[in-house]
Design an enzyme around this catalytic site. Structure first.
Site, PDB file in Angstrom:
ATOM      1  N   LYS A 190      66.114  19.641  58.730  1.00 49.06           N
ATOM      2  CA  LYS A 190      64.912  20.120  59.708  1.00 49.06           C
ATOM      3  C   LYS A 190      64.599  18.916  60.489  1.00 49.06           C
ATOM      4  O   LYS A 190      64.540  17.767  60.156  1.00 49.06           O
ATOM      5  CB  LYS A 190      63.819  20.626  58.533  1.00 49.06           C
ATOM      6  CG  LYS A 190      63.989  21.876  57.974  1.00 49.06           C
ATOM      7  CD  LYS A 190      62.846  22.420  57.267  1.00 49.06           C
ATOM      8  CE  LYS A 190      62.966  23.660  56.496  1.00 49.06           C
ATOM      9  NZ  LYS A 190      61.774  23.810  55.817  1.00 49.06           N
TER      10      LYS A 190
ATOM     11  N   SER B 247      52.892  26.574  57.310  1.00 47.16           N
ATOM     12  CA  SER B 247      52.893  25.025  58.376  1.00 47.16           C
ATOM     13  C   SER B 247      53.521  25.475  59.737  1.00 47.16           C
ATOM     14  O   SER B 247      53.152  24.861  60.428  1.00 47.16           O
ATOM     15  CB  SER B 247      54.189  24.085  57.562  1.00 47.16           C
ATOM     16  OG  SER B 247      53.368  23.483  56.423  1.00 47.16           O
TER      17      SER B 247
ATOM     18  N   ARG C 110      52.853  34.033  48.988  1.00 52.03           N
ATOM     19  CA  ARG C 110      51.732  34.646  49.936  1.00 52.03           C
ATOM     20  C   ARG C 110      51.981  36.266  49.895  1.00 52.03           C
ATOM     21  O   ARG C 110      51.084  36.653  50.110  1.00 52.03           O
ATOM     22  CB  ARG C 110      52.004  34.192  51.302  1.00 52.03           C
ATOM     23  CG  ARG C 110      51.715  32.579  51.326  1.00 52.03           C
ATOM     24  CD  ARG C 110      51.919  31.984  52.691  1.00 52.03           C
ATOM     25  NE  ARG C 110      53.640  31.532  52.266  1.00 52.03           N
ATOM     26  CZ  ARG C 110      54.415  30.744  53.205  1.00 52.03           C
ATOM     27  NH1 ARG C 110      53.793  30.009  54.091  1.00 52.03           N
ATOM     28  NH2 ARG C 110      55.575  30.498  52.683  1.00 52.03           N
TER      29      ARG C 110
ATOM     30  N   HIS D   9      48.441  25.370  51.133  1.00 51.36           N
ATOM     31  CA  HIS D   9      48.893  24.070  49.961  1.00 51.36           C
ATOM     32  C   HIS D   9      47.828  24.093  48.992  1.00 51.36           C
ATOM     33  O   HIS D   9      47.862  23.781  47.689  1.00 51.36           O
ATOM     34  CB  HIS D   9      49.689  23.130  50.505  1.00 51.36           C
ATOM     35  CG  HIS D   9      50.847  23.452  51.195  1.00 51.36           C
ATOM     36  ND1 HIS D   9      51.035  22.941  52.571  1.00 51.36           N
ATOM     37  CD2 HIS D   9      52.069  24.138  50.815  1.00 51.36           C
ATOM     38  CE1 HIS D   9      52.330  23.535  53.031  1.00 51.36           C
ATOM     39  NE2 HIS D   9      52.738  24.066  51.990  1.00 51.36           N
TER      40      HIS D   9
HETATM   41  N1  LIG Z   1      49.298  29.770  52.462  1.00 48.41           N
HETATM   42  C1  LIG Z   1      49.955  29.558  51.329  1.00 48.41           C
HETATM   43  N2  LIG Z   1      49.433  29.905  50.205  1.00 48.41           N
HETATM   44  C2  LIG Z   1      50.227  29.957  48.989  1.00 48.41           C
HETATM   45  N3  LIG Z   1      51.124  29.192  48.819  1.00 48.41           N
HETATM   46  C3  LIG Z   1      51.878  28.737  49.966  1.00 48.41           C
HETATM   47  C4  LIG Z   1      51.179  28.774  51.219  1.00 48.41           C
HETATM   48  N4  LIG Z   1      51.920  27.875  52.044  1.00 48.41           N
HETATM   49  C5  LIG Z   1      52.871  27.689  51.672  1.00 48.41           C
HETATM   50  N5  LIG Z   1      52.896  27.800  50.110  1.00 48.41           N
HETATM   51  C6  LIG Z   1      53.692  27.686  49.300  1.00 48.41           C
HETATM   52  O1  LIG Z   1      54.124  26.386  48.838  1.00 48.41           O
HETATM   53  C7  LIG Z   1      55.223  25.974  48.725  1.00 48.41           C
HETATM   54  C8  LIG Z   1      55.889  24.924  49.688  1.00 48.41           C
HETATM   55  O2  LIG Z   1      56.048  25.409  50.777  1.00 48.41           O
HETATM   56  P1  LIG Z   1      56.389  24.618  52.297  1.00 48.41           P
HETATM   57  O3  LIG Z   1      55.730  23.399  52.360  1.00 48.41           O
HETATM   58  O4  LIG Z   1      56.611  25.489  53.362  1.00 48.41           O
HETATM   59  O5  LIG Z   1      57.884  24.098  51.553  1.00 48.41           O
HETATM   60  P2  LIG Z   1      59.319  24.852  51.398  1.00 48.41           P
HETATM   61  O6  LIG Z   1      60.158  24.210  52.603  1.00 48.41           O
HETATM   62  O7  LIG Z   1      59.936  24.447  50.252  1.00 48.41           O
HETATM   63  O8  LIG Z   1      59.133  26.307  51.803  1.00 48.41           O
HETATM   64  C9  LIG Z   1      56.225  27.210  48.455  1.00 48.41           C
HETATM   65  O9  LIG Z   1      56.110  27.805  47.445  1.00 48.41           O
HETATM   66  C10 LIG Z   1      55.134  28.108  49.682  1.00 48.41           C
HETATM   67  O10 LIG Z   1      55.634  29.339  49.185  1.00 48.41           O
HETATM   68 MG   LIG Z   2      57.917  27.301  53.457  1.00 49.89          MG
END
Ligand SMILES: Nc1ncnc2c1ncn2[C@@H]1O[C@H](COP(=O)(O)OP(=O)(O)O)[C@@H](O)[C@H]1O
Ligand SMILES: [Mg+2]
Length: 164
Positions: free
Chosen positions: A41, A132, A94, A17
């Site tokens: 969730k 996460s 990703r 993130h």
């Molecule tokens: N390691 C990473 N590299 C790039 N983008 C990421 C990474 N981890 C999560 N994201 C992106 O960050 C955003 C928020 O992810 P996340 O916290 O999992 O929330 P959501 O529940 O909306 O997926 C999403 O667009 C996800 O693809």
């Molecule tokens: Mg996600």
């Protein structure tokens, strides 16, 4: 004024993130890291805990001329973006597996708010497998996640699960 929101669950914030946030800084004047309150969730951290952690980590990002803040929201991302008067929604990709879901969300959000563009950042290679969910799974089973999540987040996870 180029304002974006970066919506997500952030349960918890990872270095992936942070990589997305760093990449977005030169493109915007203001970015609001927007923590979704999703009652469907069962999270490890409450929305308040997630926001607090992010708030503590923001100063280490520097900002690079972009103002960074944190907010929580419930309901539709597109509506929250409009409420915040943002013109862009930042998301990260990703792998190909992220693409289909992100495309659907981006097109739905465009249908809801045609003026607001979704902007995608490709994950930094070292974080392309970081999510996460994976971080929580590995941590719960006693594996090392250093370098993949901020130290503060790791400390909070440890505090939450002292007998892990
Ligand atoms: N390691 C990473 N590299 C790039 N983008 C990421 C990474 N981890 C999560 N994201 C992106 O960050 C955003 C928020 O992810 P996340 O916290 O999992 O929330 P959501 O529940 O909306 O997926 C999403 O667009 C996800 O693809
Ligand atoms: Mg996600």
């Amino acid at each position: 004024m180029r304002k974006a929101i970066f919506p997500g669950s952030f349960d918890p914030l990872t270095n992936g993130h942070l990589d997305v946030i760093r990449r977005s800084l030169p493109l915007f004047d203001e970015i609001v890291i927007s923590v979704l309150n999703n009652p469907d969730k069962a999270p490890m951290f409450s929305v308040e805990e997630r926001c607090e952690m992010i708030r503590e980590i923001i100063p280490s990002l520097g900002g690079n001329g972009c103002e960074i803040s944190v907010a929580s929201f419930s309901g539709l991302t597109a509506h929250f973006a409009r409420e915040m008067e943002a013109t862009a929604i930042v998301r990260g990709i990703r792998a190909v597996s992220d693409y289909e879901y992100e495309l659907r969300m981006a097109l739905m959000n465009r249908k809801l708010e045609p003026e607001i563009e979704t902007v995608f950042f490709m994950a930094g290679e070292p974080f392309s497998y970081v999510s996460s969910t994976l971080m929580k799974q590995v941590f719960l089973l006693g594996g090392r996640v250093d370098g993949l999540i901020p130290e503060l987040v790791e400390a909070k996870m440890r505090a939450k699960l002292p007998d892990r």
